[in-house]
Motif scaffolding. Structure first.
Motif, mmCIF file in Angstrom:
data_model
loop_
_atom_site.group_PDB
_atom_site.id
_atom_site.type_symbol
_atom_site.label_atom_id
_atom_site.label_comp_id
_atom_site.label_asym_id
_atom_site.label_seq_id
_atom_site.Cartn_x
_atom_site.Cartn_y
_atom_site.Cartn_z
ATOM 1 N N GLY A 228 0.954 -1.244 -0.029
ATOM 2 C CA GLY A 228 -0.141 0.016 0.140
ATOM 3 C C GLY A 228 0.861 1.131 -0.030
ATOM 4 O O GLY A 228 0.604 2.162 -0.698
ATOM 5 N N VAL A 229 1.862 1.395 0.730
ATOM 6 C CA VAL A 229 2.758 2.462 0.972
ATOM 7 C C VAL A 229 3.457 2.694 -0.625
ATOM 8 O O VAL A 229 3.616 3.808 -0.917
ATOM 9 C CB VAL A 229 3.759 2.401 2.000
ATOM 10 C CG1 VAL A 229 4.953 3.237 1.738
ATOM 11 C CG2 VAL A 229 3.274 2.227 3.329
ATOM 12 N N SER A 230 3.892 1.537 -1.138
ATOM 13 C CA SER A 230 4.437 1.561 -2.467
ATOM 14 C C SER A 230 3.706 2.186 -3.541
ATOM 15 O O SER A 230 4.017 3.091 -4.155
ATOM 16 C CB SER A 230 4.931 0.288 -2.726
ATOM 17 O OG SER A 230 5.499 0.276 -4.092
ATOM 18 N N ASN B 64 -3.221 4.763 7.772
ATOM 19 C CA ASN B 64 -3.106 4.794 6.446
ATOM 20 C C ASN B 64 -4.142 4.615 5.595
ATOM 21 O O ASN B 64 -4.092 5.470 4.341
ATOM 22 C CB ASN B 64 -2.015 3.490 5.967
ATOM 23 C CG ASN B 64 -0.594 3.615 6.572
ATOM 24 O OD1 ASN B 64 -0.132 4.708 6.978
ATOM 25 N ND2 ASN B 64 0.236 2.747 6.599
ATOM 26 N N LEU B 65 -5.165 3.853 5.863
ATOM 27 C CA LEU B 65 -6.262 4.035 4.961
ATOM 28 C C LEU B 65 -7.030 5.190 4.958
ATOM 29 O O LEU B 65 -7.414 5.537 4.101
ATOM 30 C CB LEU B 65 -7.353 2.728 5.674
ATOM 31 C CG LEU B 65 -8.705 2.388 4.705
ATOM 32 C CD1 LEU B 65 -8.429 1.869 3.638
ATOM 33 C CD2 LEU B 65 -9.372 1.465 5.929
ATOM 34 N N HIS B 66 -7.298 5.703 6.147
ATOM 35 C CA HIS B 66 -7.604 6.850 6.169
ATOM 36 C C HIS B 66 -7.145 8.101 5.256
ATOM 37 O O HIS B 66 -7.750 8.740 4.473
ATOM 38 C CB HIS B 66 -7.929 7.499 7.572
ATOM 39 C CG HIS B 66 -8.207 9.047 7.788
ATOM 40 N ND1 HIS B 66 -9.672 9.316 7.804
ATOM 41 C CD2 HIS B 66 -7.819 10.142 7.899
ATOM 42 C CE1 HIS B 66 -9.732 10.705 7.872
ATOM 43 N NE2 HIS B 66 -8.586 11.079 8.037
ATOM 44 N N TRP B 67 -5.874 8.370 5.483
ATOM 45 C CA TRP B 67 -5.173 9.289 4.648
ATOM 46 C C TRP B 67 -5.217 9.090 3.079
ATOM 47 O O TRP B 67 -5.240 9.763 2.563
ATOM 48 C CB TRP B 67 -3.934 9.281 5.427
ATOM 49 C CG TRP B 67 -3.800 10.191 6.575
ATOM 50 C CD1 TRP B 67 -3.450 9.675 7.964
ATOM 51 C CD2 TRP B 67 -4.458 11.489 6.957
ATOM 52 N NE1 TRP B 67 -3.721 10.690 8.683
ATOM 53 C CE2 TRP B 67 -4.509 11.744 8.128
ATOM 54 C CE3 TRP B 67 -4.910 12.612 6.231
ATOM 55 C CZ2 TRP B 67 -5.024 12.803 9.003
ATOM 56 C CZ3 TRP B 67 -5.545 13.699 6.740
ATOM 57 C CH2 TRP B 67 -5.357 13.997 8.217
ATOM 58 N N PHE C 29 -3.667 5.622 -5.565
ATOM 59 C CA PHE C 29 -4.309 5.784 -4.249
ATOM 60 C C PHE C 29 -5.284 4.787 -4.166
ATOM 61 O O PHE C 29 -5.525 3.985 -3.075
ATOM 62 C CB PHE C 29 -5.077 7.104 -4.228
ATOM 63 C CG PHE C 29 -4.009 8.324 -4.135
ATOM 64 C CD1 PHE C 29 -2.740 8.112 -3.263
ATOM 65 C CD2 PHE C 29 -3.713 9.206 -5.005
ATOM 66 C CE1 PHE C 29 -1.808 9.074 -3.272
ATOM 67 C CE2 PHE C 29 -2.925 10.227 -4.989
ATOM 68 C CZ PHE C 29 -1.833 10.217 -4.162
ATOM 69 N N GLU C 30 -6.220 4.605 -5.292
ATOM 70 C CA GLU C 30 -7.275 3.471 -5.132
ATOM 71 C C GLU C 30 -6.756 2.195 -4.930
ATOM 72 O O GLU C 30 -7.281 1.367 -4.268
ATOM 73 C CB GLU C 30 -8.093 3.570 -6.636
ATOM 74 C CG GLU C 30 -8.980 4.851 -6.701
ATOM 75 C CD GLU C 30 -9.974 5.249 -5.634
ATOM 76 O OE1 GLU C 30 -10.468 4.251 -5.123
ATOM 77 O OE2 GLU C 30 -10.341 6.395 -5.105
ATOM 78 N N GLN C 31 -5.818 1.829 -5.723
ATOM 79 C CA GLN C 31 -5.031 0.537 -5.585
ATOM 80 C C GLN C 31 -4.480 0.460 -4.027
ATOM 81 O O GLN C 31 -4.802 -0.435 -3.315
ATOM 82 C CB GLN C 31 -3.775 0.261 -6.775
ATOM 83 C CG GLN C 31 -4.589 -0.131 -7.914
ATOM 84 C CD GLN C 31 -3.451 0.104 -9.197
ATOM 85 O OE1 GLN C 31 -2.228 0.114 -8.703
ATOM 86 N NE2 GLN C 31 -4.022 -0.276 -10.268
ATOM 87 N N ALA C 32 -4.091 1.724 -3.700
ATOM 88 C CA ALA C 32 -3.336 1.644 -2.200
ATOM 89 C C ALA C 32 -4.400 1.386 -1.223
ATOM 90 O O ALA C 32 -4.180 0.681 -0.214
ATOM 91 C CB ALA C 32 -2.707 2.913 -1.955
ATOM 92 N N ALA D 91 -6.498 11.107 0.343
ATOM 93 C CA ALA D 91 -5.594 11.525 -0.890
ATOM 94 C C ALA D 91 -6.510 11.116 -2.254
ATOM 95 O O ALA D 91 -6.271 11.815 -3.191
ATOM 96 C CB ALA D 91 -4.386 10.915 -0.985
ATOM 97 N N ALA D 92 -7.072 9.945 -2.319
ATOM 98 C CA ALA D 92 -7.871 9.452 -3.627
ATOM 99 C C ALA D 92 -8.926 10.375 -3.863
ATOM 100 O O ALA D 92 -9.108 10.906 -5.144
ATOM 101 C CB ALA D 92 -8.473 8.129 -3.382
ATOM 102 N N ARG D 93 -9.728 10.827 -2.788
ATOM 103 C CA ARG D 93 -10.853 11.978 -2.949
ATOM 104 C C ARG D 93 -10.130 13.316 -3.525
ATOM 105 O O ARG D 93 -10.960 13.879 -4.615
ATOM 106 C CB ARG D 93 -11.554 12.357 -1.608
ATOM 107 C CG ARG D 93 -12.415 11.208 -1.305
ATOM 108 C CD ARG D 93 -13.542 11.766 -0.326
ATOM 109 N NE ARG D 93 -13.053 11.504 1.031
ATOM 110 C CZ ARG D 93 -12.983 10.334 1.917
ATOM 111 N NH1 ARG D 93 -13.425 9.407 1.468
ATOM 112 N NH2 ARG D 93 -12.465 10.227 2.980
ATOM 113 N N ARG D 94 -9.108 13.707 -2.979
ATOM 114 C CA ARG D 94 -8.574 15.052 -3.511
ATOM 115 C C ARG D 94 -8.084 14.784 -5.128
ATOM 116 O O ARG D 94 -8.078 15.676 -5.903
ATOM 117 C CB ARG D 94 -7.376 15.317 -2.784
ATOM 118 C CG ARG D 94 -7.765 15.924 -1.345
ATOM 119 C CD ARG D 94 -6.441 16.654 -0.546
ATOM 120 N NE ARG D 94 -5.239 15.584 -0.555
ATOM 121 C CZ ARG D 94 -5.010 15.010 0.434
ATOM 122 N NH1 ARG D 94 -5.989 14.785 1.402
ATOM 123 N NH2 ARG D 94 -3.903 14.143 0.460
ATOM 124 N N SER D 95 -7.367 13.658 -5.255
ATOM 125 C CA SER D 95 -6.855 13.268 -6.630
ATOM 126 C C SER D 95 -7.977 13.350 -7.621
ATOM 127 O O SER D 95 -8.132 13.854 -8.764
ATOM 128 C CB SER D 95 -6.153 12.211 -6.595
ATOM 129 O OG SER D 95 -6.033 11.809 -8.060
#
Length: 135
Positions: free
Chosen positions: A87-89, A119-122, A96-99, A126-130
């Motif tokens: 997920g970090v990678s 990590n899931l929350h942030w 983000f969606e895959q993470a 990030a996915a929403r912002r993207s």
């Protein structure tokens, strides 16, 4: 001889002399040894893959080890760490969606680890912002 060969030998000996309980005890010990060797091999391979940042390979091996040793907490924790590493990678590459999927997997395997929840929350943020930027 290999462990599997010994299992076969003890089974054949038991088939010949079914009254001798020692053959069955030896067969069980041989099978247990084969099982332990297999789990150890999965775990060693998973550790090596993780250290090379081959997270998918590590996850695959740890899932195999966990199938063989269901309920083993250490293997489950290692699997969660591997999902988190993947997920970090993915996060670092902007995927983000895959993470999110990997962090969800880490959290489902080890729900008490707060880092996976964070990590899931942030990553969801990030996915929403993207997604908003792409509109």
């Amino acid at each position: 001889k290999k462990h599997g060969d010994a299992s076969g030998d003890f089974k054949r000996a038991h088939d010949i002399d079914k009254k001798n309980k020692q053959y069955m005890q030896n067969l069980k010990l041989a099978k247990d040894s084969v099982h332990k060797h297999m789990v150890d091999k999965f775990c060693k391979g998973a550790y090596e893959a993780f250290n090379k940042e081959k997270y998918s390979d590590s996850i695959k091996m740890l899932r195999g080890a966990l199938r063989a040793e269901s309920g083993d907490r250490e293997i489950a924790q290692a699997l969660a760490v591997a999902y988190n590493g993947k997920g970090v990678s993915l996060y670092k590459r902007g995927l983000f969606e895959q993470a999110v999927k990997e962090f969800e997997a880490a959290h489902s395997v080890h729900p008490n680890e707060n880092q996976y929840k964070l990590n899931l929350h942030w990553t969801k943020e990030a996915a929403r912002r993207s997604a908003r930027r792409k509109r």
